[in-house]
Design an enzyme around this catalytic site. Structure first.
Site, short mmCIF file in Angstrom:
data_model
loop_
_atom_site.label_atom_id
_atom_site.label_comp_id
_atom_site.label_asym_id
_atom_site.label_seq_id
_atom_site.Cartn_x
_atom_site.Cartn_y
_atom_site.Cartn_z
N LYS A 81 0.84 -1.21 0.00
CA LYS A 81 0.00 0.00 0.00
C LYS A 81 0.87 1.25 0.00
O LYS A 81 2.07 1.15 0.32
CB LYS A 81 -0.91 -0.03 1.23
CG LYS A 81 -0.16 -0.12 2.53
CD LYS A 81 -1.02 -0.69 3.64
CE LYS A 81 -0.20 -0.70 4.94
NZ LYS A 81 -0.85 -1.47 5.99
N TYR B 255 15.54 30.09 5.61
CA TYR B 255 14.35 30.77 6.15
C TYR B 255 14.52 31.05 7.63
O TYR B 255 14.96 30.19 8.40
CB TYR B 255 13.12 29.89 5.95
CG TYR B 255 12.54 29.96 4.56
CD1 TYR B 255 12.06 31.17 4.06
CD2 TYR B 255 12.45 28.83 3.76
CE1 TYR B 255 11.52 31.24 2.78
CE2 TYR B 255 11.92 28.90 2.49
CZ TYR B 255 11.45 30.11 2.01
OH TYR B 255 10.92 30.17 0.75
C1 LIG Z 1 -0.02 -2.29 6.61
C2 LIG Z 1 -0.52 -3.61 7.00
C3 LIG Z 1 0.36 -4.69 7.15
C4 LIG Z 1 1.87 -4.53 7.14
O1 LIG Z 1 2.26 -3.94 8.36
P1 LIG Z 1 3.80 -3.61 8.71
O2 LIG Z 1 3.74 -3.15 10.11
O3 LIG Z 1 4.23 -2.56 7.77
O4 LIG Z 1 4.55 -4.86 8.53
C5 LIG Z 1 -0.18 -5.94 7.37
N1 LIG Z 1 -1.52 -6.12 7.47
C6 LIG Z 1 -2.40 -5.09 7.35
C7 LIG Z 1 -3.84 -5.35 7.48
C8 LIG Z 1 -1.92 -3.80 7.13
O5 LIG Z 1 -2.79 -2.79 7.05
#
Ligand SMILES: *Cc1c(COP(=O)(O)O)cnc(C)c1O
Length: 332
Positions: free
Chosen positions: A21, A232
């Site tokens: 994602k 800045y």
């Molecule tokens: C993002 C996510 C993961 C991965 O989590 P990490 O902490 O990045 O390993 C796994 N399962 C779900 C449902 C997630 O939303």
């Protein structure tokens, strides 16, 4: 790829998926699908339907689950019926919607204590669930990066869920959860952060290798006299004559203002501290001690996620997912 393999080794025979994602945590989801597919990964996870579409041609016999589930407006999305795609149903409303639309293969999220997404423990006994064709029944750990009783409680709840809900496979562990040991692995582990070099628990320090480092170009070199000020709001004042470089990196690239006062670039083994405020597109660095740098030279940032998180107060997740669209992503 080596991080995926290392996690796969830790997974006590469970299949190893990949959370991709947010454009593969900022690193480029399409590249990651290609790399991890070749390593053997067949279970990928995105959050939004909009993230699925560009990845569909890459999936071959792998599957892609959409974690945010199906809203009414998603039901007409043609990707919903792509053979590689599964919605992750998160509520009884979504379960009814999916069954009402004819059902089909799906994943199901049960909330075992995070109170984020998923059916409640009570709902997990609903007889309507027997009408679903569930590939993966999953839950998500809230605090796997800490040693707290919540982990054991969530595990216990998930074991109950496993006794009630019929699914082909069961999955609980994210990156940190993998390090909690065999009991947490079930049939499928779902790392994200660790694939990209993030270290959520000390057990992973020896297992996970860094993935992301940054490089930027020197746009201009300037000489400062004692008392000259930089950037800045003049937050840095030279206490001696020094040479600085202005580089093309800023908060619009995800190099956030939290790096003011602690950020570092490097060149030929020399550390080049970031001076003053971070601009949208620019930073100033001290190159007084570096071998001569000129316009067009490149400087690096190791972007050690644990160190950067400690220095800036940003999480390792934020450090990755903020990386902007102006970087060329080069895999070496
Ligand atoms: C993002 C996510 C993961 C991965 O989590 P990490 O902490 O990045 O390993 C796994 N399962 C779900 C449902 C997630 O939303």
């Amino acid at each position: 790829m080596s991080n995926w393999k290392a996690l796969d080794q830790m997974g006590s025979g469970a299949a190893t998926g990949a959370a991709i994602k947010a454009d593969g945590y900022g690193l480029g989801a399409a590249d990651i699908v290609r790399i991890l597919y070749d390593a053997g990964c067949r279970d990928f996870y995105v959050a939004h339907w909009q993230e699925a579409e560009p990845l569909l041609p890459l999936l071959q016999d792998a599957s892609l689950s959409v974690l945010n589930g199906v809203m009414p407006q998603d039901m007409t999305n043609p990707d919903l019926r792509h053979p590689a795609v599964k919605p992750v149903l998160n509520s009884m409303t979504q379960v009814e919607r999916w069954i009402g639309a004819g059902g089909g293969r799906c994943d199901l999220m049960v909330d075992t204590g995070m109170n984020r997404l998923g059916l409640s423990m009570d709902e997990s006994a609903d007889p309507l669930l027997q009408e679903l064709d569930i590939d993966v029944c999953m839950s998500h750990l809230a605090s796997a990066d800490e040693d707290v009783p919540q982990n054991g409680l969530q595990l216990g709840n998930f074991q109950k869920v496993r006794g009630t809900i019929t699914a082909r496979r069961y999955s609980l562990a994210n990156s940190a959860g993998i390090a909690l040991g065999h009991d947490y692995h079930f049939d499928l582990i779902r790392p994200g952060l660790a694939l990209y070099g993030g270290i959520a628990r000390t057990e992973l320090e020896t297992v996970i290798k860094p993935v992301a480092s940054l490089e930027t170009v020197v746009l201009q070199v300037r000489d400062l006299k004692t008392g000259d000020q930089v950037g800045y709001n003049a937050k840095f004042t030279a206490d001696r004559a020094m040479r600085i470089a202005t580089c093309a990196l800023g908060y619009a690239d995800g190099y956030l203002r939290a790096f003011a006062g602690n950020g570092e670039m490097s060149h030929a083994g020399e550390t080049l501290p970031v001076l003053g405020r971070i601009s949208m597109d620019l930073i100033a660095i001290d190159i007084s001690n570096a071998e001569p740098l000129h316009e067009g030279d490149m400087v690096k940032c190791s972007y050690n996620l644990q160190k950067c998180a400690a220095a800036t107060g940003l999480s390792q997740y934020e450090l990755l997912t903020n990386l902007g669209g102006r970087f060329d992503r080069v895999w070496v």
